[in-house]
Design a protein around this motif. Sequence first.
Motif, PDB file in Angstrom:
ATOM      1  N   UNK A   1       0.811  -1.222   0.000  1.00 12.66           N
ATOM      2  CA  UNK A   1       0.000   0.000   0.000  1.00 12.66           C
ATOM      3  C   UNK A   1       0.844   1.271   0.000  1.00 12.66           C
ATOM      4  N   UNK A   2       2.120   1.148  -0.254  1.00 11.88           N
ATOM      5  CA  UNK A   2       2.990   2.316  -0.300  1.00 11.88           C
ATOM      6  C   UNK A   2       2.914   2.922  -1.694  1.00 11.88           C
ATOM      7  N   UNK A   3       2.095   3.950  -1.840  1.00 13.58           N
ATOM      8  CA  UNK A   3       1.886   4.584  -3.148  1.00 13.58           C
ATOM      9  C   UNK A   3       3.122   5.358  -3.600  1.00 13.58           C
ATOM     10  N   UNK A   4       4.033   5.637  -2.689  1.00 13.52           N
ATOM     11  CA  UNK A   4       5.244   6.367  -3.036  1.00 13.52           C
ATOM     12  C   UNK A   4       6.344   5.437  -3.548  1.00 13.52           C
ATOM     13  N   UNK A   5       6.149   4.109  -3.354  1.00 16.70           N
ATOM     14  CA  UNK A   5       7.215   3.163  -3.692  1.00 16.70           C
ATOM     15  C   UNK A   5       6.686   1.951  -4.462  1.00 16.70           C
ATOM     16  N   UNK A   6       5.776   2.154  -5.363  1.00 16.58           N
ATOM     17  CA  UNK A   6       5.322   1.124  -6.300  1.00 16.58           C
ATOM     18  C   UNK A   6       4.637  -0.076  -5.640  1.00 16.58           C
ATOM     19  N   UNK A   7       3.793   0.182  -4.647  1.00 15.79           N
ATOM     20  CA  UNK A   7       2.987  -0.900  -4.084  1.00 15.79           C
ATOM     21  C   UNK A   7       1.898  -1.301  -5.071  1.00 15.79           C
ATOM     22  N   UNK A   8       1.411  -2.533  -4.959  1.00 20.34           N
ATOM     23  CA  UNK A   8       0.381  -3.006  -5.888  1.00 20.34           C
ATOM     24  C   UNK A   8      -1.031  -2.639  -5.434  1.00 20.34           C
ATOM     25  N   UNK A   9      -1.155  -2.048  -4.249  1.00 19.02           N
ATOM     26  CA  UNK A   9      -2.455  -1.603  -3.762  1.00 19.02           C
ATOM     27  C   UNK A   9      -3.440  -2.746  -3.595  1.00 19.02           C
ATOM     28  N   UNK A  10      -4.687  -2.496  -3.949  1.00 14.74           N
ATOM     29  CA  UNK A  10      -5.745  -3.494  -3.754  1.00 14.74           C
ATOM     30  C   UNK A  10      -5.586  -4.731  -4.637  1.00 14.74           C
ATOM     31  N   UNK A  11      -4.631  -4.721  -5.542  1.00 14.30           N
ATOM     32  CA  UNK A  11      -4.364  -5.948  -6.308  1.00 14.30           C
ATOM     33  C   UNK A  11      -3.893  -7.065  -5.375  1.00 14.30           C
ATOM     34  N   UNK A  12      -3.495  -6.702  -4.182  1.00 13.73           N
ATOM     35  CA  UNK A  12      -3.110  -7.705  -3.192  1.00 13.73           C
ATOM     36  C   UNK A  12      -4.284  -8.654  -2.911  1.00 13.73           C
TER      37      UNK A  12
END
Length: 186
Positions: A118-129
Amino acid sequence: MPIKVKADLHTHTIYSDGKGEPRDVIINALDKGIRALAITDHDTFKGSLKALEFIRDNDLLSRGDFVFIVGNEVRTLNGDVLVLCSEYPGTDNVPKSIPELLDWVAENNCVAVPAHPYDVLRHGIGDRVRRYKWHAIEVFNAGALPVFNWRAVRQPVSLGYLVLRIVMRMCLTSSVLPILCLKSMI
C-alpha cells in the motif's frame, strides 16, 4: 513447534538502490542476529548471486544457524513483488505481469510476496493484493510510512493469512527451502 528466527527477507545492495556490497549486507545481518536473509535487488538476482559466492567462500551455511534465500524485487506492470527462491532460477528475465509472474514463480520453485503493497510512493500493488493468491504479504517495511504499513497489515487478516511481524515462523516442511508458509499455518 515453531522455530523463532530473526529474518529480513527484503534487502538491497549496490546492484540496485542499496548502499552495501552483498558481503556487507550479510555481515551486518549476522551482527544484528538475523539468521534468515534474502537479498532482493530490483529486477535482478545479481546481488543474491554475489552473496552466494561470499556465503560459500566463507562456509556460512555449514554453521546450521543461517539461511540465505535468493531473491529479486520484480517491478511488475502494477507494482513491486518480491520473488524468493530456493536457488537461482537461471535468469533475470522475469515476467512483468502479475499473473505471468505467479505462473513463473510456481514453475521455478519460488514464492511471490507483494512488497510494501500500500505504499503509493514506492510502487505498491495496492488493492491488487486481494486479486491474487500470494504465498505471503509484506506487512512491515522500514522504508514505508506508518499509514502504508497499517493498511498492509489489515489486508492479510481479512484474507485469512496469519500475520507475523517481528518473529517469523519458518515452515520446515516447505518444498521451497524454509521460506515463510503463512497461508498454510492458519
